[in-house]
Design an enzyme around this catalytic site. Structure first.
Site, PDB file in Angstrom:
ATOM      1  N   ARG A   1       0.836  -1.203   0.000  1.00 44.13           N
ATOM      2  CA  ARG A   1       0.000   0.000   0.000  1.00 44.13           C
ATOM      3  C   ARG A   1       0.874   1.257   0.000  1.00 44.13           C
ATOM      4  O   ARG A   1       1.898   1.301   0.696  1.00 44.13           O
ATOM      5  CB  ARG A   1      -0.869  -0.020   1.270  1.00 44.13           C
TER       6      ARG A   1
ATOM      7  N   THR B   1      -8.613   1.182 -10.471  1.00 38.63           N
ATOM      8  CA  THR B   1      -7.895   0.051  -9.886  1.00 38.63           C
ATOM      9  C   THR B   1      -8.030  -1.122 -10.858  1.00 38.63           C
ATOM     10  O   THR B   1      -8.814  -1.051 -11.811  1.00 38.63           O
ATOM     11  CB  THR B   1      -8.491  -0.311  -8.482  1.00 38.63           C
TER      12      THR B   1
ATOM     13  N   THR C   1      -3.472  -0.617  -7.825  1.00 36.12           N
ATOM     14  CA  THR C   1      -4.203   0.641  -7.986  1.00 36.12           C
ATOM     15  C   THR C   1      -3.316   1.869  -8.047  1.00 36.12           C
ATOM     16  O   THR C   1      -2.198   1.849  -7.503  1.00 36.12           O
ATOM     17  CB  THR C   1      -5.189   0.815  -6.805  1.00 36.12           C
TER      18      THR C   1
ATOM     19  N   ASP D   1      -7.797   8.251  -0.077  1.00 36.11           N
ATOM     20  CA  ASP D   1      -8.537   7.154   0.567  1.00 36.11           C
ATOM     21  C   ASP D   1      -8.578   7.333   2.096  1.00 36.11           C
ATOM     22  O   ASP D   1      -9.278   6.589   2.788  1.00 36.11           O
ATOM     23  CB  ASP D   1      -7.927   5.786   0.215  1.00 36.11           C
TER      24      ASP D   1
ATOM     25  N   SER E   1      -8.030   0.872   2.517  1.00 35.46           N
ATOM     26  CA  SER E   1      -8.387   0.429   1.164  1.00 35.46           C
ATOM     27  C   SER E   1      -9.650  -0.424   1.233  1.00 35.46           C
ATOM     28  O   SER E   1     -10.067  -0.867   2.313  1.00 35.46           O
ATOM     29  CB  SER E   1      -7.242  -0.411   0.608  1.00 35.46           C
ATOM     30  N   SER E   2     -10.233  -0.651   0.066  1.00 37.41           N
ATOM     31  CA  SER E   2     -11.338  -1.614  -0.033  1.00 37.41           C
ATOM     32  C   SER E   2     -10.947  -2.807  -0.899  1.00 37.41           C
ATOM     33  O   SER E   2     -11.787  -3.658  -1.206  1.00 37.41           O
ATOM     34  CB  SER E   2     -12.563  -0.945  -0.661  1.00 37.41           C
TER      35      SER E   2
ATOM     36  N   GLY F   1     -12.929  -0.675  -8.159  1.00 41.74           N
ATOM     37  CA  GLY F   1     -14.200   0.017  -7.921  1.00 41.74           C
ATOM     38  C   GLY F   1     -14.322   0.768  -6.609  1.00 41.74           C
ATOM     39  O   GLY F   1     -15.438   0.933  -6.117  1.00 41.74           O
ATOM     40  N   GLY F   2     -13.205   1.228  -5.998  1.00 44.36           N
ATOM     41  CA  GLY F   2     -13.327   1.931  -4.714  1.00 44.36           C
ATOM     42  C   GLY F   2     -14.023   1.034  -3.712  1.00 44.36           C
ATOM     43  O   GLY F   2     -13.846  -0.193  -3.720  1.00 44.36           O
TER      44      GLY F   2
HETATM   45  N1  GLY Z   1      -8.064   3.036  -4.093  1.00 47.18           N
HETATM   46  C1  GLY Z   1      -8.892   1.933  -4.060  1.00 47.18           C
HETATM   47  C2  GLY Z   1      -8.779   1.156  -2.811  1.00 47.18           C
HETATM   48  O1  GLY Z   1      -7.697   1.044  -2.301  1.00 47.18           O
HETATM   49  O2  GLY Z   1      -9.739   0.657  -2.317  1.00 47.18           O
END
Ligand code: GLY
Length: 566
Positions: A98, A379, A397, A421, A447-448, A468-469
């Site tokens: 990350r 992403t 991403t 985020d 993150s998701s 997709g966020g």
């Molecule tokens: N930027 C997308 C995520 O990390 O969820």
């Protein structure tokens, strides 16, 4: 404009139709399978698998190609989460690459003079300030060092990407559309105009035009020749720092020390069970693994077969909402979390949450509606299974479309805007406490991303993941529920219109609402407010069939492809 298939398909709520442009895209093979968001990346992965490379090697080659052909979604200026199942030891590993906030990041970094968060698009997400220290390159170097087949060198894995970057390729409708959508933002950066605009610098390149990325090709050649040193401590590091500090928008204070001290973290993966399956996901700083598992834990309290299809989806939507409320309060960079992950994932906690759900009346479970999420929706995800049974689920991403919009001059790659985020505000509205996901120095934003592995009777069964966020969590859950509970064939499980509930209203895909009169009313009669969304997610999945073959399915919402090795 999409055209729609007129045939009737028996699905959750009667008469749901799918767009006719969605071609059947699944593929079957006996030995190995790669599924990515672009056919060129899939091809690169397949070539590596055919040469004797393993799933890790193939994933790395595919990622560099994605950097070239899907530059809006991922690349060396970003980060990712890598889940790996090592068949020899029968162990699952999770690696966190990350992006990390520079030491200079401050909790109030995204607040304006009035103390309120600055507007998300284009102000907050653009330029130097939202760029985190990129983790992707070190992540892939780390997993290669640990798990490569050693039949293909790290350097050679750049070759397919270098060839496409230097020769050029015709821009897809998808990339062309993304460039047009972000044109006004991308125009702010000279280095971006040089690569992605016409010669006069007036407009972005369009679908069908040839995109050549010489600078990116050169960067890959340098990394292939010298390893990752130049990126984290040498010439490229200097250029990243200069780009961030001298950005024409939101200049900020990243340092070489921020880059040199970047660490990939090996974490304990989230392991859960669901109706006899074993489910593995990414732990914090991703909320993906824990939230997916919490929804499954809640669903386990309902006997699927005793519910009508309409009530199944009502329960599913309510379970998502309940889990999102818990996620938003608790999950963040693990160093900032005050909630115990074991407790978050306990079956007891899920049972208490499930008690609020009423299949025929959602009003108790939904709670007050949250404001809509402000986040990028891009992403990329890739899933790979090799001939030795090793598996990769890798989500990668740069956050928003084209990240912070800024290419590092002379280097050809976009920097991420991952720091958006973080929650832009610092204090929670309910209790005035510092939010665990508020920005901070050297912190990783929540993150998701939800790269996911499923095992059945201790053997690999399903690999999936999506961009997709925060919609990623919903996209992955829809595939899981459609395969594990609805028992749909893989491609149908992927295609089926998705049901999401993050914020207290059920979020449905526009094509489904358009083509299925009465769908909105049916949800409303169960107590849901309905929010319309563009089709969301771009899942890349592999299913392991009992008689030994692998099936790959790419999401028709994107342009990806599966590629098998016989
Ligand atoms: N930027 C997308 C995520 O990390 O969820």
């Amino acid at each position: 404009m999409m055209k729609f298939r007129q045939s009737l398909i028996l699905v959750l709520i009667p008469l749901l139709c799918l767009p006719s442009s969605w071609a059947e895209a699944s593929e079957k093979a006996w030995k190995a399978m790669a599924v990515t968001a672009d056919p060129a990346a899939t091809q690169a992965a397949v070539e590596i698998l055919k040469k004797g490379g393993n799933a890790v090697d193939a994933a790395i080659a595919a990622q560099w190609v994605l950097n070239v052909v899907e530059p809006q979604s991922s690349g060396i200026g970003g980060g990712g989460f890598f889940i790996y199942y090592d068949a020899a030891s029968r162990k699952v590993f999770a690696f966190d690459g990350r992006e990390t906030a520079p030491a200079s990041a401050r909790p109030e970094m995204f607040l304006g003079k009035d103390g309120k968060p600055v507007r998300f698009w284009p102000e907050r997400i653009s330029g130097g300030l939202p760029a985190g220290v990129p983790g992707l390159l070190k992540l892939l170097k780390t997993v290669h060092a640990r798990f490569s087949s050693n039949k293909v060198s790290f350097a050679s894995l750049f070759e397919p990407a270098i060839e496409i970057a230097e020769k050029g390729f015709p821009i897809s409708e998808r990339l062309g559309g993304a460039l047009q959508k972000e044109e006004s933002r991308l125009k702010l950066f000279k280095a971006t105009r040089k690569v992605f605009f016409d010669k006069a610098g007036r407009r972005t390149l369009r679908a069908g035009e040839i995109l050549v990325q010489e600078d990116l090709g050169r960067t890959f050649r340098l990394l292939a020749g010298e390893g990752i040193g130049p990126f984290y401590e040498g010439a490229i590091a200097k250029d990243i720092v200069k780009a961030v500090r001298k950005a024409s928008v939101n200049p900020a204070k990243m340092t070489i020390k921020d880059l040199a001290s970047y660490e990939v973290v090996e974490r304990e993966p989230v392991r859960g069970t669901y109706r006899g399956y074993e489910v593995w996901g990414m732990p914090p700083p991703s909320s993906g693994g824990p939230t997916v598992q919490m929804v499954l834990n809640i669903l386990e309290n309902f006997s699927w077969d005793s519910l009508s299809s309409e009530h199944r989806m009502s329960v599913f939507a309510q379970a998502q909402r309940l889990a999102f409320i818990e996620r938003n309060k608790a999950l963040a960079d693990p160093a900032a979390m005050t909630v115990d992950l074991e407790d978050f994932l306990s079956k007891d906690k899920a049972k208490k949450l499930a008690a609020v759900i009423d299949p025929v009346d959602a009003s108790q479970a939904l709670g007050p509606k949250d404001p809509p999420a402000q986040e990028g929706t891009h992403t990329s995800h890739l899933s790979i299974a090799d001939a030795d049974g090793n598996l990769v689920a890798f989500t990668t991403t740069i956050e928003h479309l084209f990240g912070c919009g800024m290419i590092v001059p002379g280097r050809g790659f976009f920097l991420n805007n991952e720091l958006t985020d973080f929650d832009a505000q610092i204090y929670g509205e309910a209790d005035g406490q510092v939010l665990p996901n508020a920005p901070g120095p050297r912190k990783r934003p929540r993150s998701s991303m939800s790269p996911t592995l499923v095992f059945k009777n201790s053997e690999p069964y399903l690999i999936t993941g999506s961009p997709g966020g925060s919609k990623i969590i919903g996209a992955v859950l829809n595939v899981l529920v459609n395969v594990l509970d609805e028992k749909l064939p893989l491609q149908e499980a992927v295609d089926r219109p998705r049901v999401l509930n993050r914020e207290g209203a059920v979020e449905l895909e526009g094509f489904s609402l358009d083509e299925n009169p009465g769908e909105q009313k049916r949800w409303e009669s169960l107590g849901f407010e309905v929010v319309r969304h563009e089709a969301f997610g771009n899942t890349q999945s592999i299913l392991f069939h009992e008689d030994g073959f692998l099936e790959g399915a790419s999401d028709p919402r994107g342009i990806g492809a599966p590629g098998g090795v016989e």
